[in-house]
Design an enzyme around this catalytic site. Structure first.
Site, short mmCIF file in Angstrom:
data_model
loop_
_atom_site.label_atom_id
_atom_site.label_comp_id
_atom_site.label_asym_id
_atom_site.label_seq_id
_atom_site.Cartn_x
_atom_site.Cartn_y
_atom_site.Cartn_z
N LYS A 13 0.85 -1.20 0.00
CA LYS A 13 0.00 0.00 0.00
C LYS A 13 0.89 1.25 0.00
O LYS A 13 1.94 1.24 -0.62
CB LYS A 13 -0.94 -0.02 1.20
N GLU A 100 -9.40 -0.73 -1.44
CA GLU A 100 -9.14 0.69 -1.12
C GLU A 100 -9.33 1.58 -2.35
O GLU A 100 -9.76 2.73 -2.25
CB GLU A 100 -7.74 0.84 -0.50
N GLY A 175 -7.28 -5.30 6.84
CA GLY A 175 -6.70 -4.41 7.84
C GLY A 175 -7.45 -4.37 9.16
O GLY A 175 -7.22 -3.48 9.99
N SER A 215 -6.35 -9.66 6.48
CA SER A 215 -5.80 -10.00 7.80
C SER A 215 -5.09 -11.35 7.82
O SER A 215 -5.19 -12.10 8.81
CB SER A 215 -6.89 -9.92 8.88
C1 PEP Z 1 -4.63 -5.94 1.37
O1 PEP Z 1 -4.29 -4.78 1.42
O2 PEP Z 1 -4.78 -6.45 0.25
C2 PEP Z 1 -4.86 -6.68 2.61
C3 PEP Z 1 -5.38 -7.87 2.51
O3 PEP Z 1 -4.52 -6.05 3.78
P1 PEP Z 1 -4.35 -6.76 5.23
O4 PEP Z 1 -3.52 -8.01 5.02
O5 PEP Z 1 -3.61 -5.75 6.05
O6 PEP Z 1 -5.70 -7.07 5.74
#
Ligand code: PEP
Length: 255
Positions: A13, A100, A175, A215
């Site tokens: 990100k 996002e 997230g 996550s």
């Molecule tokens: C992502 O940004 O694609 C994602 C899955 O984030 P996280 O692993 O932090 O949930």
């Protein structure tokens, strides 16, 4: 079933500075060296560090991915980076339709599909993200939402979609620390594979990798990867640390 090589993608990100990007590659490559032949590893930094990462990963089997791409080859599109530019830099992969992008930056299915078209025209491997919001899951609309997000794939032949990767990322799991259970992930992955089989072809469905994201951490990667239709993981927060992402890869392969 044709074999689907396990695929692990780090989505950084809008994190890391140049020095952190460089510092990641050696420890991560060392930590995952012994599994490099039986998996594919991809790192997705922000666009400004793509070049540096292409250089830093030279001589390794680690691939580099962008986090998005523009819809046109060039022109008056301030702030966009075209698929042609990514290809020119030596970047082979691109994440499209990340939650996002869809929800913070309001990218709708039409825009994501236009980005997909641009990416495949340049021969980039697209990582096409889909996923439902919590209220949609609660209203039993998960499959409807996912199907609408997948529809744009129908516009292309399997020869053009080639190495397409689909990533299922439930918005409520990104997230938040709350991952989908392996059973919840498997249910949606099976739905996606069936959809591809019905709308593109069964051979294409059998060879298309479907990743789970949301996550993922070292503690849950092997349970998620143990599911029949989970072919890899797309990892945000836990991919920022080379050893944590390395553990995710290794534990995921030991499922
Ligand atoms: C992502 O940004 O694609 C994602 C899955 O984030 P996280 O692993 O932090 O949930």
């Amino acid at each position: 079933m044709e074999s689907r090589i396990p695929l692990f993608i780090a989505n950084w990100k809008m994190n890391k500075l140049a020095k952190d990007v460089q510092a990641f590659v050696i420890p991560f490559n060392e930590a995952t060296q012994d599994v490099s032949a039986k998996s594919e590893r991809v790192l997705a930094p922000t666009s400004v560090y793509l070049s540096a990462l292409v250089v830093a990963t030279k001589g390794t089997s680690i691939h580099v991915s962008a986090q998005n791409c523009g819809t046109a080859k060039s022109g008056a599109f301030t702030g966009e980076v075209s698929a042609a530019m990514l290809k020119d830099l030596g970047v082979g992969w691109v994440i499209l339709g990340h939650s996002e992008r869809r929800h913070i930056f309001k990218e709708d299915n039409n825009l994501v599909n236009a980005r997909l078209k641009a990416a495949i025209e340049e021969g980039l491997t697209p990582v096409f993200c889909v996923g439902e919001k919590l209220e949609e899951r609660k209203a039993n609309q998960t499959f409807i939402v996912i199907e609408n997000q997948l529809l744009g794939l129908k516009a292309h032949s399997e020869a053009v979609l080639k190495d397409l990767v689909v990533a299922y990322e439930p918005v409520w799991a990104i997230g938040t620390g709350e991952n989908a259970t392996p059973t919840q992930a498997q249910e949606v992955h099976a739905f996606i594979r069936q959809w591809i089989s019905k709308n593109i072809s069964s051979t294409f469905a059998n060879r298309t990798r479907i990743l789970y994201g949301g996550s993922v951490k070292p503690e849950n990667s092997s349970q998620l990867m143990a599911m029949e239709d989970v072919d890899g993981l797309l990892v945000g927060g836990a991919s920022l640390d080379p050893l944590s992402f390395g553990e995710i890869v290794k534990k995921g392969l030991n499922s």
